[in-house]
Design a protein around this motif. Sequence first.
Motif, PDB file in Angstrom:
ATOM      1  N   THR A  87      12.613  -0.119  -3.356  1.00 34.86           N
ATOM      2  CA  THR A  87      12.705  -0.972  -2.171  1.00 34.86           C
ATOM      3  C   THR A  87      11.429  -1.779  -1.973  1.00 34.86           C
ATOM      4  N   TRP A  88      10.268  -1.131  -2.164  1.00 32.97           N
ATOM      5  CA  TRP A  88       8.979  -1.826  -2.063  1.00 32.97           C
ATOM      6  C   TRP A  88       8.530  -2.248  -3.449  1.00 32.97           C
ATOM      7  N   THR A  89       8.241  -3.517  -3.610  1.00 29.40           N
ATOM      8  CA  THR A  89       7.673  -4.039  -4.847  1.00 29.40           C
ATOM      9  C   THR A  89       6.550  -5.003  -4.489  1.00 29.40           C
ATOM     10  N   PRO A 121       1.298  -0.785  -0.214  1.00 34.41           N
ATOM     11  CA  PRO A 121       2.350   0.126  -0.653  1.00 34.41           C
ATOM     12  C   PRO A 121       2.422   1.386   0.215  1.00 34.41           C
ATOM     13  N   PRO A 122       3.631   1.881   0.474  1.00 34.16           N
ATOM     14  CA  PRO A 122       3.781   3.083   1.306  1.00 34.16           C
ATOM     15  C   PRO A 122       3.458   4.358   0.515  1.00 34.16           C
ATOM     16  N   TRP A 176      -3.577   4.423  -1.033  1.00 39.00           N
ATOM     17  CA  TRP A 176      -3.230   3.301  -1.898  1.00 39.00           C
ATOM     18  C   TRP A 176      -4.510   2.556  -2.226  1.00 39.00           C
ATOM     19  N   GLN A 223       0.639  -7.907   7.380  1.00 41.06           N
ATOM     20  CA  GLN A 223       0.354  -7.979   5.957  1.00 41.06           C
ATOM     21  C   GLN A 223      -1.156  -8.012   5.709  1.00 41.06           C
ATOM     22  N   GLN A 279       0.509  -9.168   1.076  1.00 40.51           N
ATOM     23  CA  GLN A 279       1.662  -8.265   1.162  1.00 40.51           C
ATOM     24  C   GLN A 279       1.339  -7.101   2.086  1.00 40.51           C
ATOM     25  N   THR A 280       2.368  -6.373   2.468  1.00 35.97           N
ATOM     26  CA  THR A 280       2.183  -5.097   3.153  1.00 35.97           C
ATOM     27  C   THR A 280       1.737  -4.079   2.109  1.00 35.97           C
ATOM     28  N   SER A 326      -0.533   4.079  -5.844  1.00 33.12           N
ATOM     29  CA  SER A 326       0.102   4.617  -4.640  1.00 33.12           C
ATOM     30  C   SER A 326       0.232   6.121  -4.831  1.00 33.12           C
ATOM     31  N   ALA A 347      10.425   4.455  -0.507  1.00 32.75           N
ATOM     32  CA  ALA A 347      10.589   3.022  -0.741  1.00 32.75           C
ATOM     33  C   ALA A 347      10.014   2.587  -2.080  1.00 32.75           C
ATOM     34  N   LEU A 348       9.009   3.306  -2.557  1.00 35.86           N
ATOM     35  CA  LEU A 348       8.463   3.035  -3.881  1.00 35.86           C
ATOM     36  C   LEU A 348       9.358   3.614  -4.965  1.00 35.86           C
TER      37      LEU A 348
END
Length: 482
Positions: A469-471, A384-385, A390, A426, A381-382, A458, A464-465
Motif C-alpha cells: 500500500t505504501w510505496t 514509511p510506516p 525509518w 509530508q 512524501q509521507t 523501515s 502498509a509496507l
Amino acid sequence: MRSLLTLPLCALLLTAAAPGQEASPVSRPSYDPCAADQFQWSKLPDVLPASPAERETWAHALALDAAVYGGLAVAQYWQMYAQGVDTKDPDYTGFNRFHHERRLAYPGYKAFKTPNVDTLYSNAWLDLTGGPVLVTVPPMDTPSLDKGRYFAFNLLDAYGNASNISTRIQGNGGGTYLVATTDWQGTVPPGATLFRVTTPYVWVLLRIKANDAADAKRVAKLQDAFTLTPTAAHDGPAPQFPDAADRSAIGYFRMLDFILRANGHPRSEDALVYRWHGIGLAGPKSLDTALADPAIRKGLERGHADAMKVIADSVTQAGLHLDHWRSPYDAGRMGWNYLERTGLMIATGANVPTENYAFVTYVDADGDPLDGSRYTYELVQTPPPAKYYWSYTPYLRENRELIPNAAQKYIINDRTPGLKHEPDGQLRVVLSAVRPKGVAAANWLPVSGAPFVLAIRSQGPDKALLDGTWTPAPIRKLGPVR
C-alpha cells in the motif's frame, strides 16, 4: 539420494507470487523418483568431453553457473576470514567473539558495504563445527536506557539466508539461546531456548538502535552484555582455510569449494552441486586435480570472468520494481534466485523484509542516474510506516559507501532533530552537494559531487509496507548544479 518430497514448506512457498507480480503458470509438481518401482541411479560419475576445446566449453558453462551461485557466499567468506582467521588483520577477533563498533557508521566503514547509520553494529562469526554456541541476550528495557530499545541479533548462514533474535520476534525481555545446526543432537541447557541454523559457519550481525553519538555511548553497555559461549571445542584437524587475499578466478573457486565442503548445501540443491563435481567443486575429485587439466582451468577462468560481467549487469535489476525504486523484496531469503543473491556481493548483511523493509533507487523521476555533481534533487512524501524507525541514507554508487561531506551528515531519520514537515504532513528532503538557501539544515542530505544511490529503511515494517500500500515517491530534479 534424498527424496525431493522432504523439501520443507519454506522451500515450496518459493512458488508464491509477490505483491503485484504475475502468478506462476500451473505446472505439474516435482516428484520423488525413489517412490517409483525399480528406478535406479547411476553408479559412475558423469562423463567429460574428450577434446580439450569441448572440455573448456563444458567447464566454462559449469564455472559460470557455480560462480553465480556462490558470489554472496564468497563475499561473506572474505569477511569471515578477516575477522575469524587472519590474525594479522586489524579487526581479527577469532571465532565466537564479538567485534563491537562503538560509533555509528561513517565513510570508509570497513566491515561491509551499505551500513545503516541508525544502529551500532557488533560483528561475530560463529564456528559451530564443534558444537552449539550459547548466546546471552540482555534485557533491553532497563531504567538507565530508553524503554523499547530496538535490537536485532541477525544470524546469516554461509549463503546469506537470514534469521533473527530481535525485538520484533522475541521482545525485549532478554534470554539465553543455544544456537545449533539442524543436525545437532544433544541436551539443551536448562533455561535456554534452542535456535537452529543451517550451516556451521554463521555470521552474527548485531544491530542496536542508537539515536546519536551521545546515545551510542549508552548503547555500548548493552553491546557488552551480549555474550557468546561455545559449548564444545572443534574436534579433529584444523580446517585449511583458503587465503581470502587471492581474488583471482582460481582463488574464487578455492573459497567456494571450501564453503561447500565445510557448510554443505540445502538438500534441494543436490543435483545442482553434483554437476560441479567434474570441475573439482565439493565432490570426490579435488579442485587441484581438476585444475591439472589445462582445458578445465581455462574454462574456469573464462567462466568466472563472464559470471562477474553477468552479475554486474544484474545488480540494479534485483527485487520488486516500483516505478523508479526497487525493493530487495527477497533479501535474506533468496532461495534459488542465485543471480539476485550474488548481486548482494556489494551489500552483504541484508536482513529479511519482515524485519527491515528497504527500498533503493539509482535514478530520478526522469529515469536519469542520480548524480550530485550535476543536479539538486528533492524527495517529497509521507515517511514509511515503521514500528521501530525509518531512515533515508545515500551511498556512493561506485562502492556503496557512505558519502564523505563537510557537514558529516549521512542520514535523515525519524530522530533527526528539527525536521520540518509540509502542511499536509509530508516530509520534503533536499539532496545536493551544497545546501540550497532556504532549506532547513535538518531536511538536507549531502550527496557530494558524485553519482549516488538512495536507500530507505523501515525497521519493523507496518502492514502498509508489507502489502504494498505504501510505496516511495520518485526523486525529482530541482535544477542543475551551478
